[in-house]
Design a protein around this motif. Sequence first.
Motif, PDB file in Angstrom:
ATOM      1  N   LYS A   1       0.846  -1.073  -0.003  1.00 17.02           N
ATOM      2  CA  LYS A   1       0.166  -0.044   0.096  1.00 17.02           C
ATOM      3  C   LYS A   1       0.936   1.435   0.103  1.00 17.02           C
ATOM      4  N   PRO A   2       0.483   2.317  -0.291  1.00 15.74           N
ATOM      5  CA  PRO A   2       1.319   3.617  -0.363  1.00 15.74           C
ATOM      6  C   PRO A   2       1.896   3.752   0.957  1.00 15.74           C
ATOM      7  N   THR A   3       3.343   4.105   0.884  1.00 15.95           N
ATOM      8  CA  THR A   3       4.106   3.885   2.097  1.00 15.95           C
ATOM      9  C   THR A   3       5.019   5.223   2.125  1.00 15.95           C
ATOM     10  N   THR A   4       4.815   6.300   3.102  1.00 10.37           N
ATOM     11  CA  THR A   4       5.572   7.423   3.337  1.00 10.37           C
ATOM     12  C   THR A   4       6.842   6.890   4.270  1.00 10.37           C
ATOM     13  N   LEU A   5       8.085   7.508   3.631  1.00  8.57           N
ATOM     14  CA  LEU A   5       9.048   6.981   4.467  1.00  8.57           C
ATOM     15  C   LEU A   5       9.594   8.578   5.186  1.00  8.57           C
TER      16      LEU A   5
ATOM     17  N   ASP B   1      12.826  17.026  14.947  1.00 14.74           N
ATOM     18  CA  ASP B   1      13.952  16.035  15.220  1.00 14.74           C
ATOM     19  C   ASP B   1      14.722  15.954  13.987  1.00 14.74           C
ATOM     20  N   ASN B   2      14.553  17.213  12.728  1.00 13.97           N
ATOM     21  CA  ASN B   2      15.165  17.306  11.629  1.00 13.97           C
ATOM     22  C   ASN B   2      14.877  16.087  10.576  1.00 13.97           C
ATOM     23  N   SER B   3      13.831  15.882  10.508  1.00  9.27           N
ATOM     24  CA  SER B   3      13.326  14.763   9.607  1.00  9.27           C
ATOM     25  C   SER B   3      12.318  15.186   8.575  1.00  9.27           C
ATOM     26  N   VAL B   4      12.102  14.790   7.563  1.00 15.28           N
ATOM     27  CA  VAL B   4      10.899  15.042   6.922  1.00 15.28           C
ATOM     28  C   VAL B   4      10.182  13.739   6.171  1.00 15.28           C
ATOM     29  N   ALA B   5       9.072  13.477   6.316  1.00 15.07           N
ATOM     30  CA  ALA B   5       8.381  12.525   5.539  1.00 15.07           C
ATOM     31  C   ALA B   5       7.951  12.766   4.147  1.00 15.07           C
ATOM     32  N   ILE B   6       8.416  11.592   3.431  1.00 11.17           N
ATOM     33  CA  ILE B   6       8.329  11.828   1.857  1.00 11.17           C
ATOM     34  C   ILE B   6       7.904  10.365   1.400  1.00 11.17           C
ATOM     35  N   ARG B   7       6.861  10.696   0.296  1.00 11.19           N
ATOM     36  CA  ARG B   7       6.414   9.341  -0.354  1.00 11.19           C
ATOM     37  C   ARG B   7       6.756   9.841  -1.889  1.00 11.19           C
TER      38      ARG B   7
ATOM     39  N   GLY C   1      -7.465   5.468   2.549  1.00  9.47           N
ATOM     40  CA  GLY C   1      -6.844   5.623   3.887  1.00  9.47           C
ATOM     41  C   GLY C   1      -5.774   6.190   3.763  1.00  9.47           C
ATOM     42  N   PRO C   2      -4.853   6.619   4.898  1.00 12.40           N
ATOM     43  CA  PRO C   2      -3.692   7.188   4.716  1.00 12.40           C
ATOM     44  C   PRO C   2      -2.585   6.333   4.580  1.00 12.40           C
ATOM     45  N   SER C   3      -1.389   6.811   4.071  1.00  9.06           N
ATOM     46  CA  SER C   3      -0.467   5.902   3.821  1.00  9.06           C
ATOM     47  C   SER C   3       0.170   5.557   5.065  1.00  9.06           C
ATOM     48  N   SER C   4       1.050   4.225   4.987  1.00 10.50           N
ATOM     49  CA  SER C   4       1.842   3.639   6.160  1.00 10.50           C
ATOM     50  C   SER C   4       2.849   4.732   6.308  1.00 10.50           C
ATOM     51  N   ILE C   5       3.495   4.815   7.543  1.00  9.65           N
ATOM     52  CA  ILE C   5       4.788   5.830   7.847  1.00  9.65           C
ATOM     53  C   ILE C   5       5.700   5.131   8.427  1.00  9.65           C
ATOM     54  N   ILE C   6       6.778   4.923   7.826  1.00 10.22           N
ATOM     55  CA  ILE C   6       7.976   4.299   8.228  1.00 10.22           C
ATOM     56  C   ILE C   6       9.034   5.187   8.573  1.00 10.22           C
ATOM     57  N   LYS C   7       9.703   5.362   9.717  1.00  6.43           N
ATOM     58  CA  LYS C   7      10.835   6.226   9.812  1.00  6.43           C
ATOM     59  C   LYS C   7      12.319   5.422   9.538  1.00  6.43           C
ATOM     60  N   MET C   8      12.941   6.029   8.582  1.00  2.00           N
ATOM     61  CA  MET C   8      14.287   5.478   8.237  1.00  2.00           C
ATOM     62  C   MET C   8      15.489   6.245   8.839  1.00  2.00           C
TER      63      MET C   8
ATOM     64  N   ILE D   1      19.658   6.803   9.313  1.00  2.00           N
ATOM     65  CA  ILE D   1      20.784   6.637   8.571  1.00  2.00           C
ATOM     66  C   ILE D   1      21.770   5.409   9.110  1.00  2.00           C
ATOM     67  N   ASP D   2      21.519   5.140  10.174  1.00  2.77           N
ATOM     68  CA  ASP D   2      22.382   3.801  10.779  1.00  2.77           C
ATOM     69  C   ASP D   2      21.584   2.480  10.354  1.00  2.77           C
ATOM     70  N   GLY D   3      20.602   2.638   9.757  1.00  3.56           N
ATOM     71  CA  GLY D   3      19.670   1.588   9.034  1.00  3.56           C
ATOM     72  C   GLY D   3      18.538   0.838   9.787  1.00  3.56           C
ATOM     73  N   ARG D   4      18.249   1.532  10.958  1.00  4.81           N
ATOM     74  CA  ARG D   4      17.228   1.196  11.639  1.00  4.81           C
ATOM     75  C   ARG D   4      15.915   1.706  11.142  1.00  4.81           C
ATOM     76  N   VAL D   5      14.848   0.982  11.455  1.00  2.00           N
ATOM     77  CA  VAL D   5      13.385   1.481  10.915  1.00  2.00           C
ATOM     78  C   VAL D   5      12.537   1.381  12.160  1.00  2.00           C
ATOM     79  N   LYS D   6      11.415   2.359  11.940  1.00  2.00           N
ATOM     80  CA  LYS D   6      10.378   2.351  13.259  1.00  2.00           C
ATOM     81  C   LYS D   6       9.305   2.755  12.367  1.00  2.00           C
ATOM     82  N   VAL D   7       8.140   1.637  12.741  1.00  2.00           N
ATOM     83  CA  VAL D   7       6.828   1.886  12.079  1.00  2.00           C
ATOM     84  C   VAL D   7       6.075   2.822  12.759  1.00  2.00           C
ATOM     85  N   ILE D   8       5.616   3.996  12.323  1.00  2.00           N
ATOM     86  CA  ILE D   8       5.030   5.141  13.153  1.00  2.00           C
ATOM     87  C   ILE D   8       3.296   4.873  12.835  1.00  2.00           C
ATOM     88  N   ARG D   9       2.950   4.505  11.463  1.00  2.00           N
ATOM     89  CA  ARG D   9       1.718   4.343  11.259  1.00  2.00           C
ATOM     90  C   ARG D   9       1.415   2.950  10.167  1.00  2.00           C
ATOM     91  N   GLU D  10       0.895   2.153  10.597  1.00  2.00           N
ATOM     92  CA  GLU D  10       0.532   0.809   9.629  1.00  2.00           C
ATOM     93  C   GLU D  10      -0.468   1.170   8.580  1.00  2.00           C
TER      94      GLU D  10
END
Length: 187
Positions: free
Chosen positions: A84-88, A104-110, A169-176, A178-187
């Motif tokens: 489904k549409p996913t915003t990172l 936190d100096n980040s931006v959500a982009i799809r 519905g809204p997109s999923s949101i996943i935080k990327m 730089i060190d390679g970790r990910v965090k699901v913010i919204r499924e």
Amino acid sequence: MDFTNESNKALKVLQNGGLVLYPTDTVWGIGCDATNTAAVEKVLTLKGLDDKGLVCLVASDAMLERHVEKVPDLAYDIMDLATKPTTLVYDIPKGFASNVIAQDNSVAIRVASDKFCKYLIGKFKKPIVSTSANLQYQPIALNFKEIDKAILTGVDYVVNLKPENQYAGPSSIIKMVIDGRVKVIRE
């Protein structure tokens, strides 16, 4: 109304710092030039938002790469495998208005998948804001009929096209990170 005519009208509004209401690959979105602080402020005011951090759309991977310090390799895998549409959410954005960037100096982009969105953003040559067409604390409008009149009258142009393959519905949101970790913010 045809595709080209609608994109030209929306493009003119974006170029002049205005707001457009447009169909996306998820829900109807309020859009503006994501690099224009005054335009972004209009979106925040219209929605009644007091915090920063809005979803933005880009037309391609190349445009994405121009607007973040580093796109982790895992981001491409997530985009390719998403059902489904996913915003990172990326760290260290470049070229965005300060009021688009989260604290936190980040931006959500799809990367847009909708043909109209890709075409419009490609012609505009800059990212555009894509925040859901609802007022703060109100439910997300899942279709055009549910959009609040304040939103409809608060934008400068309403794109007269039906969604191509809108996901209801809204997109999923996943935080990327730089060190390679990910965090699901919204499924």
